[in-house]
Design a protein around this motif. Sequence first.
Motif, PDB file in Angstrom:
ATOM      1  N   VAL A 139       0.854  -1.206   0.000  1.00  0.00           N
ATOM      2  CA  VAL A 139       0.000   0.000   0.000  1.00  0.00           C
ATOM      3  C   VAL A 139       0.883   1.247   0.000  1.00  0.00           C
ATOM      4  N   LYS A 140       0.392   2.297  -0.669  1.00  0.00           N
ATOM      5  CA  LYS A 140       1.099   3.580  -0.681  1.00  0.00           C
ATOM      6  C   LYS A 140       0.098   4.717  -0.774  1.00  0.00           C
ATOM      7  N   PHE A 141       0.352   5.788   0.002  1.00  0.00           N
ATOM      8  CA  PHE A 141      -0.384   7.037  -0.176  1.00  0.00           C
ATOM      9  C   PHE A 141       0.225   7.816  -1.343  1.00  0.00           C
ATOM     10  N   ASN A 142      -0.616   8.600  -2.021  1.00  0.00           N
ATOM     11  CA  ASN A 142      -0.065   9.565  -2.962  1.00  0.00           C
ATOM     12  C   ASN A 142       0.496  10.756  -2.180  1.00  0.00           C
ATOM     13  N   GLU A 143       1.078  11.699  -2.895  1.00  0.00           N
ATOM     14  CA  GLU A 143       1.772  12.824  -2.258  1.00  0.00           C
ATOM     15  C   GLU A 143       0.844  13.641  -1.361  1.00  0.00           C
ATOM     16  N   TYR A 144      -0.413  13.744  -1.773  1.00  0.00           N
ATOM     17  CA  TYR A 144      -1.357  14.602  -1.032  1.00  0.00           C
ATOM     18  C   TYR A 144      -2.142  13.829   0.015  1.00  0.00           C
ATOM     19  N   ALA A 145      -1.850  12.540   0.150  1.00  0.00           N
ATOM     20  CA  ALA A 145      -2.524  11.674   1.128  1.00  0.00           C
ATOM     21  C   ALA A 145      -4.030  11.599   0.879  1.00  0.00           C
TER      22      ALA A 145
ATOM     23  N   VAL B  86      -3.007   3.651  -3.003  1.00  0.00           N
ATOM     24  CA  VAL B  86      -2.913   2.657  -4.077  1.00  0.00           C
ATOM     25  C   VAL B  86      -2.471   1.340  -3.455  1.00  0.00           C
ATOM     26  N   SER B  87      -3.166   0.256  -3.812  1.00  0.00           N
ATOM     27  CA  SER B  87      -2.862  -1.055  -3.250  1.00  0.00           C
ATOM     28  C   SER B  87      -2.484  -2.035  -4.355  1.00  0.00           C
ATOM     29  N   ALA B  88      -1.570  -2.956  -4.006  1.00  0.00           N
ATOM     30  CA  ALA B  88      -1.117  -3.989  -4.936  1.00  0.00           C
ATOM     31  C   ALA B  88      -1.590  -5.335  -4.411  1.00  0.00           C
ATOM     32  N   GLY B  89      -2.208  -6.146  -5.285  1.00  0.00           N
ATOM     33  CA  GLY B  89      -2.865  -7.351  -4.799  1.00  0.00           C
ATOM     34  C   GLY B  89      -2.423  -8.645  -5.454  1.00  0.00           C
TER      35      GLY B  89
ATOM     36  N   TRP C  73      -7.794   4.113  -4.278  1.00  0.00           N
ATOM     37  CA  TRP C  73      -8.956   4.382  -3.421  1.00  0.00           C
ATOM     38  C   TRP C  73      -8.922   5.831  -2.947  1.00  0.00           C
ATOM     39  N   ASP C  74     -10.069   6.485  -2.988  1.00  0.00           N
ATOM     40  CA  ASP C  74     -10.171   7.886  -2.561  1.00  0.00           C
ATOM     41  C   ASP C  74     -10.440   7.948  -1.057  1.00  0.00           C
ATOM     42  N   CYS C  75      -9.481   8.456  -0.309  1.00  0.00           N
ATOM     43  CA  CYS C  75      -9.615   8.514   1.160  1.00  0.00           C
ATOM     44  C   CYS C  75     -10.689   9.504   1.600  1.00  0.00           C
ATOM     45  N   ARG C  76     -10.999  10.483   0.760  1.00  0.00           N
ATOM     46  CA  ARG C  76     -11.938  11.529   1.179  1.00  0.00           C
ATOM     47  C   ARG C  76     -13.380  11.207   0.818  1.00  0.00           C
ATOM     48  N   SER C  77     -13.549  10.200  -0.041  1.00  0.00           N
ATOM     49  CA  SER C  77     -14.900   9.842  -0.481  1.00  0.00           C
ATOM     50  C   SER C  77     -15.460   8.747   0.419  1.00  0.00           C
ATOM     51  N   HIS C  78     -16.770   8.680   0.529  1.00  0.00           N
ATOM     52  CA  HIS C  78     -17.385   7.610   1.312  1.00  0.00           C
ATOM     53  C   HIS C  78     -17.731   6.410   0.445  1.00  0.00           C
ATOM     54  N   SER C  79     -17.386   6.510  -0.848  1.00  0.00           N
ATOM     55  CA  SER C  79     -17.612   5.382  -1.743  1.00  0.00           C
ATOM     56  C   SER C  79     -16.618   4.273  -1.415  1.00  0.00           C
ATOM     57  N   THR C  80     -17.095   3.053  -1.475  1.00  0.00           N
ATOM     58  CA  THR C  80     -16.201   1.921  -1.197  1.00  0.00           C
ATOM     59  C   THR C  80     -15.597   1.358  -2.480  1.00  0.00           C
TER      60      THR C  80
ATOM     61  N   VAL D 195       4.444  -1.432  -5.036  1.00  0.00           N
ATOM     62  CA  VAL D 195       3.968  -0.259  -5.776  1.00  0.00           C
ATOM     63  C   VAL D 195       4.754   0.987  -5.360  1.00  0.00           C
ATOM     64  N   CYS D 196       5.070   1.831  -6.343  1.00  0.00           N
ATOM     65  CA  CYS D 196       5.688   3.145  -6.098  1.00  0.00           C
ATOM     66  C   CYS D 196       4.832   4.199  -6.795  1.00  0.00           C
ATOM     67  N   LEU D 197       4.830   5.410  -6.265  1.00  0.00           N
ATOM     68  CA  LEU D 197       4.051   6.493  -6.860  1.00  0.00           C
ATOM     69  C   LEU D 197       4.932   7.708  -7.114  1.00  0.00           C
ATOM     70  N   THR D 198       4.681   8.374  -8.247  1.00  0.00           N
ATOM     71  CA  THR D 198       5.241   9.707  -8.469  1.00  0.00           C
ATOM     72  C   THR D 198       4.048  10.657  -8.550  1.00  0.00           C
ATOM     73  N   LYS D 199       4.301  11.914  -8.893  1.00  0.00           N
ATOM     74  CA  LYS D 199       3.183  12.869  -8.994  1.00  0.00           C
ATOM     75  C   LYS D 199       2.153  12.429 -10.033  1.00  0.00           C
ATOM     76  N   THR D 200       2.623  11.793 -11.111  1.00  0.00           N
ATOM     77  CA  THR D 200       1.714  11.486 -12.226  1.00  0.00           C
ATOM     78  C   THR D 200       1.661  10.013 -12.591  1.00  0.00           C
ATOM     79  N   GLU D 201       2.401   9.183 -11.871  1.00  0.00           N
ATOM     80  CA  GLU D 201       2.496   7.778 -12.283  1.00  0.00           C
ATOM     81  C   GLU D 201       2.283   6.806 -11.129  1.00  0.00           C
ATOM     82  N   ILE D 202       1.771   5.631 -11.492  1.00  0.00           N
ATOM     83  CA  ILE D 202       1.713   4.485 -10.586  1.00  0.00           C
ATOM     84  C   ILE D 202       2.633   3.422 -11.180  1.00  0.00           C
ATOM     85  N   ILE D 203       3.566   2.907 -10.387  1.00  0.00           N
ATOM     86  CA  ILE D 203       4.522   1.912 -10.864  1.00  0.00           C
ATOM     87  C   ILE D 203       4.336   0.640 -10.043  1.00  0.00           C
TER      88      ILE D 203
END
Length: 299
Positions: free
Chosen positions: A108-114, A118-121, A129-136, A152-160
Amino acid sequence: MSVSDLPKKEGNVLKGHEGAILAARFNKDGNYCLSCGKDRTIRLWNPHRGIHIKTYKSHGREVRDVHVTSDNSKLCSGGGDRQIFYWDVASGRVIRKFRGHDGGVNAVKFNEYASVVVSAGYDQSLRAWDCRSHSTEPIQIIDSFTDSVMSVCLTKTEIIGGSVDGTVRTFDIRMGRELSDDLGQPVNCISMSNDGNCILASCLDSTIRLLDRTSAELLQEYKGHTCKSYKLDCCLTNSDAHVIGGSEDGSIFFWDLVEASVVSSIRAHSSVVTSVSYHPKDNCMISSSVDGTIKVWRT
């Protein structure tokens, strides 16, 4: 950075987990660290003083990964119960649980703005997943892998993502395009260099590979350790001068980034070294092991 500056002296030993520790991570400023493991708990520590601060319990199975926001207010975790937990650090309360993976969550990793996790399975997907939304429901599913996604690694614009299918795949979220590097060996951990130019990929043929992010060129290979059946972390020192990797025999190896020579190795643990995490500023490192301990290393 000279070899003598590498953190090879054992400092504090953090004990409290029952059973194998699967990950240990410094927080953004390096003042604290988090660990998680087979005992289904996440623990917060001050590694420099050797103090256990808090335990987070709610997972139904082993916890495989944990990540904390840069302001230290929230953490996310994932593991064998297929769920991603989003926690309030201070209260220890679970704010939200994200369900949707059809198998265990490996990373699991947060993006820069938390705002996004993003989860790897094991189900061969990356999910955002959107932390601010109540959607599951996940806001994005990436399912072009053909085997378990381990890291998983994250940059500002990419998911690796790094996968057992032997690929490291980069997804440009803005452009909507995918780049795939096939390493030909199962990838069990990826980490980004501090300058953002390279990806370090630990593979199950006991080799760590260094990839150039723009050209996808294989720059170097690091060998000497044993990594055949466990998920073992790899990382770079904060100056990007040396590569660090754990080994299944309990050792930690240090390689020169450019030469790929083993400059040092230490017998760190009595069992598999699952995790290595380097301090963002100081010459200090933490390691975790199947032996149930976290060790702090200094120069």
